[in-house]
Write a protein that holds these residues in place. Structure first.
Motif, PDB file in Angstrom:
ATOM      1  N   LEU A 118      31.194  34.052 146.438  1.00  0.00           N
ATOM      2  CA  LEU A 118      31.683  34.080 147.820  1.00  0.00           C
ATOM      3  C   LEU A 118      32.348  35.414 148.139  1.00  0.00           C
ATOM      4  CD1 LEU A 118      33.066  30.465 148.185  1.00  0.00           C
ATOM      5  CD2 LEU A 118      30.932  31.401 149.099  1.00  0.00           C
ATOM      6  N   ILE A 119      33.126  35.925 147.202  1.00  0.00           N
ATOM      7  CA  ILE A 119      33.738  37.249 147.396  1.00  0.00           C
ATOM      8  C   ILE A 119      32.644  38.312 147.409  1.00  0.00           C
ATOM      9  CG2 ILE A 119      35.261  38.982 146.362  1.00  0.00           C
ATOM     10  CD1 ILE A 119      36.949  36.642 145.273  1.00  0.00           C
ATOM     11  N   ARG A 121      29.505  37.948 148.356  1.00  0.00           N
ATOM     12  CA  ARG A 121      28.809  37.864 149.648  1.00  0.00           C
ATOM     13  C   ARG A 121      29.639  38.513 150.752  1.00  0.00           C
ATOM     14  NH1 ARG A 121      23.553  35.762 150.388  1.00  0.00           N
ATOM     15  NH2 ARG A 121      23.031  34.673 148.486  1.00  0.00           N
ATOM     16  N   SER A 122      30.931  38.260 150.763  1.00  0.00           N
ATOM     17  CA  SER A 122      31.810  38.884 151.768  1.00  0.00           C
ATOM     18  C   SER A 122      31.794  40.397 151.625  1.00  0.00           C
ATOM     19  CB  SER A 122      33.245  38.376 151.625  1.00  0.00           C
ATOM     20  OG  SER A 122      33.310  37.014 151.900  1.00  0.00           O
ATOM     21  N   PHE A 123      31.789  40.864 150.378  1.00  0.00           N
ATOM     22  CA  PHE A 123      31.730  42.307 150.116  1.00  0.00           C
ATOM     23  C   PHE A 123      30.429  42.887 150.676  1.00  0.00           C
ATOM     24  CE2 PHE A 123      30.415  45.740 147.157  1.00  0.00           C
ATOM     25  CZ  PHE A 123      31.418  46.657 147.449  1.00  0.00           C
ATOM     26  N   ASP A 125      28.519  41.567 152.985  1.00  0.00           N
ATOM     27  CA  ASP A 125      28.598  41.462 154.454  1.00  0.00           C
ATOM     28  C   ASP A 125      29.365  42.638 155.040  1.00  0.00           C
ATOM     29  OD1 ASP A 125      27.122  39.134 154.784  1.00  0.00           O
ATOM     30  OD2 ASP A 125      28.889  37.820 154.791  1.00  0.00           O
ATOM     31  N   SER A 126      30.471  43.021 154.388  1.00  0.00           N
ATOM     32  CA  SER A 126      31.289  44.130 154.894  1.00  0.00           C
ATOM     33  C   SER A 126      30.536  45.459 154.861  1.00  0.00           C
ATOM     34  CB  SER A 126      32.596  44.248 154.108  1.00  0.00           C
ATOM     35  OG  SER A 126      32.364  44.777 152.819  1.00  0.00           O
ATOM     36  N   THR A 136      29.036  27.884 152.281  1.00  0.00           N
ATOM     37  CA  THR A 136      29.950  27.437 151.234  1.00  0.00           C
ATOM     38  C   THR A 136      29.927  25.909 151.169  1.00  0.00           C
ATOM     39  OG1 THR A 136      31.379  29.330 151.652  1.00  0.00           O
ATOM     40  CG2 THR A 136      32.334  27.500 150.427  1.00  0.00           C
ATOM     41  N   SER A 159      29.878  29.025 142.611  1.00  0.00           N
ATOM     42  CA  SER A 159      30.377  30.287 143.148  1.00  0.00           C
ATOM     43  C   SER A 159      30.926  31.180 142.045  1.00  0.00           C
ATOM     44  CB  SER A 159      31.463  30.046 144.196  1.00  0.00           C
ATOM     45  OG  SER A 159      32.581  29.427 143.620  1.00  0.00           O
TER      46      SER A 159
END
Length: 163
Positions: A118-119, A121-123, A125-126, A136, A159
């Motif tokens: 999840l982290i 994916r966020s990275f 995405d950023s 999720t 995850s």
């Protein structure tokens, strides 16, 4: 004539230096990396719990022990000019510990990102990296909602902690 060493010179590894390998050293890619490093004139040290794996057999210096043995890890690190790892499964705390005794260019911050999808994916995405859609899932209702929004085919992954 006086020779002045620069900071950049300290990051250069010359043949004869010792490269250490930690977790992830038990697979074919580690064995290939060892062979290439040795062809280039480097020595290779391995730390593993399994003395029979191929990478350990190829290493110039072998350190056996669990990753909880800080004394053995420190001795290993002090023997190496640099340490590298090729698995996201190593504990970032071990990386931080080893980096107190030798150079570990990969460090630990990206490792922590890679260990939590999840982290990760966020990275991504950023950075605006295009990825397959994901959601999720915490409970069974989330599975149904995720399938409704993403559709089939779908893959359910943890995850963290491997595959």
């Amino acid at each position: 004539m006086k020779v002045v060493k620069t900071v950049a010179d300290e990051r250069i590894l010359y043949p004869g230096a010792t490269i250490g390998g930690v977790i992830g050293g038990d697979d074919q890619s580690s064995a290939s990396l060892i062979v290439m490093a040795q062809r280039m004139g480097f020595k290779v040290a391995m730390y593993s719990l399994d003395e029979t794996n191929e990478a350990m057999q190829l290493a110039d210096y072998k350190y056996l022990g669990p990753l909880t043995d800080q004394k053995a890890l420190q001795q290993f690190a002090e023997r190496c000019d640099v340490i590298t790892y090729n698995s996201e499964e190593i504990d970032p705390e071990i990386v931080r510990f080893l980096s107190r005794y030798t150079s570990l260019p990969q460090r630990d911050h990206l490792l922590e990102i890679m260990q939590d999808r999840l982290i990760e994916r966020s990275f991504f995405d950023s950075l605006n990296i295009n990825m397959a859609p994901y959601t999720t899932v915490v409970n069974l209702e989330d599975v149904y909602q995720g399938i409704n929004s993403i559709g089939y085919p779908a893959i359910l992954k943890l995850s963290s902690e491997g595959y």
